[in-house]
Design an enzyme around this catalytic site. Structure first.
Site, PDB file in Angstrom:
ATOM      1  N   ASN A   1       0.739   4.403  -0.597  1.00  0.00           N
ATOM      2  CA  ASN A   1       0.087   5.567  -1.193  1.00  0.00           C
ATOM      3  C   ASN A   1      -1.375   5.210  -1.441  1.00  0.00           C
ATOM      4  O   ASN A   1      -1.815   4.087  -1.168  1.00  0.00           O
ATOM      5  CB  ASN A   1       0.811   6.034  -2.456  1.00  0.00           C
ATOM      6  CG  ASN A   1       0.846   4.978  -3.552  1.00  0.00           C
ATOM      7  OD1 ASN A   1      -0.044   4.124  -3.657  1.00  0.00           O
ATOM      8  ND2 ASN A   1       1.879   5.011  -4.376  1.00  0.00           N
TER       9      ASN A   1
ATOM     10  N   GLU B   1      -2.134   2.120  -3.674  1.00  0.00           N
ATOM     11  CA  GLU B   1      -1.709   0.889  -3.003  1.00  0.00           C
ATOM     12  C   GLU B   1      -2.668   0.523  -1.873  1.00  0.00           C
ATOM     13  O   GLU B   1      -2.966  -0.657  -1.657  1.00  0.00           O
ATOM     14  CB  GLU B   1      -0.283   1.072  -2.461  1.00  0.00           C
ATOM     15  CG  GLU B   1       0.765   1.170  -3.557  1.00  0.00           C
ATOM     16  CD  GLU B   1       2.086   1.743  -3.092  1.00  0.00           C
ATOM     17  OE1 GLU B   1       3.031   1.815  -3.908  1.00  0.00           O
ATOM     18  OE2 GLU B   1       2.190   2.147  -1.915  1.00  0.00           O
TER      19      GLU B   1
ATOM     20  N   ASP C   1       9.914   7.318  -1.058  1.00  0.00           N
ATOM     21  CA  ASP C   1      11.132   6.883  -0.374  1.00  0.00           C
ATOM     22  C   ASP C   1      11.607   7.953   0.606  1.00  0.00           C
ATOM     23  O   ASP C   1      12.094   7.645   1.700  1.00  0.00           O
ATOM     24  CB  ASP C   1      12.242   6.592  -1.387  1.00  0.00           C
ATOM     25  CG  ASP C   1      11.897   5.456  -2.323  1.00  0.00           C
ATOM     26  OD1 ASP C   1      11.296   4.473  -1.864  1.00  0.00           O
ATOM     27  OD2 ASP C   1      12.226   5.555  -3.521  1.00  0.00           O
TER      28      ASP C   1
END
Length: 341
Positions: free
Chosen positions: A216, A219, A286
């Site tokens: 993301n 990150e 996820d």
């Protein structure tokens, strides 16, 4: 929502192909290696203040248990129809048994879940309460985990299991939440597959050579070491990440700004398909990884696979807590999106 005309045209042209890919999800065989977590939700009604301490006394009403962390990635894949094997550690405790039972009910192969007698199953217990005729709100979260790494023998056992499964799966998903599963032997084994998808919160360099990374925005910023706050830095970050981790493809999820895709020859951007009905983004990453992976194993282009991941995420963020979706729901979401143009 109203899509940009050029993107809407491309989406319309690709619709039949996307429906075809969704229909093939059930043929994919995926191994998920991950930090397996059990998410617990305890809910009750506030009765009064305790005489023992200035805290609420809550009369328990119900408990809900769901897969979290890397377990949520595996659960999403199963709900999307894939044939799923999961590898990781749980403790010898009730939470580990609960996680196995949830997987078994979803048809997930749990032979790769190894018991770790020295560490508990990672468990996040959220306690929520409500008064009469009031909204339920989270009061406190209790986490159970160990900061110790698994025993070296267990690390080798997990790595050996992963290597045994490589010839029998179409892709390996690494779902790294920083809870100790991804030691050097395990990472080396997972990267031995020709299609490895990495979803890691930090230390992306540990997975150098993986096929696809899906950070993301925070990150990605952590990995490249600078803010990604304008088109120029976004483009630069994609190129830098590709070089940093020697990946074939990078997908950066950017919340309400959509997704950005990079490989060594192209850059593409996909808008968010749902910006208004967003209630909880927990676990949405996820879901993206699950649908993206199934698209790729089904022969999708990187763009097609990312669109499927984006569609899946647009559905699960409408629900509180970790959620899943199905190919049928994704197809319906695509149909609705096309009808609005």
């Amino acid at each position: 929502m109203v899509l940009d005309s050029s993107f809407a045209s491309l989406l319309s042209t690709s619709a039949d192909r996307l429906y075809q890919l969704l229909a093939g999800f059930s043929r994919s065989r995926i191994l998920v290696v991950g930090d397996l977590t059990l998410d617990e939700f305890l809910t009750g009604q506030v009765e009064r203040l305790s005489r023992e301490a200035p805290v609420l006394i809550i009369r328990h009403e119900h408990t809900r248990q769901m897969p979290g962390g890397g377990a949520n990635a595996a659960y999403n894949l199963a709900k999307l129809g894939a044939q799923v094997k999961v590898a990781g550690f749980v403790g010898k405790d009730d939470q580990g048994r609960a996680l196995r039972d949830i997987f078994a009910a979803a048809g997930v192969d749990t032979m790769g879940i190894l018991p770790d007698p020295a560490r508990p199953t990672v468990t996040k217990t959220r306690i929520s309460a409500h008064a009469r005729q009031s909204v339920t709100q989270q009061v406190v979260r209790v986490d159970r985990k160990s900061d110790d790494l698994p025993d070296s023998d267990l690390q080798q056992q997990l790595a050996a299991y992963i290597r045994e499964q490589l010839p029998h799966v179409d892709a390996v998903v690494c779902s790294d939440y920083g809870d100790g599963v991804f030691t050097a032997p395990v990472i080396e084994a997972a990267l031995s597959h020709h299609l490895t998808v990495v979803d890691a919160q930090k230390d992306l360099h540990r997975y150098t050579g993986a096929t696809v990374f899906t950070p993301n925005l925070p990150e990605a910023e952590l990995a490249v070491g600078y803010p990604i706050n304008q088109p120029q830095t976004l483009t630069r970050s994609g190129k830098d990440l590709l070089q940093l981790v020697q990946a074939q493809k990078i997908l950066i999820t950017r919340g309400e700004q959509g997704m950005s895709l990079f490989d060594h020859s192209t850059e593409a951007h996909i808008p968010a398909f749902n910006r208004t009905d967003v209630f909880d983004v927990t676990g949405a990453g996820d879901t993206v990884v699950a649908a993206l992976t199934l698209g790729l194993t089904g022969g999708a282009s990187f763009w097609e696979a990312a669109v499927l991941g984006n569609l899946a995420a647009s559905i699960v963020v409408r629900h509180f807590g970790t959620a899943t979706t199905t190919p049928t729901e994704i197809a319906e979401a695509l149909q609705l999106l096309l009808s609005e143009e």
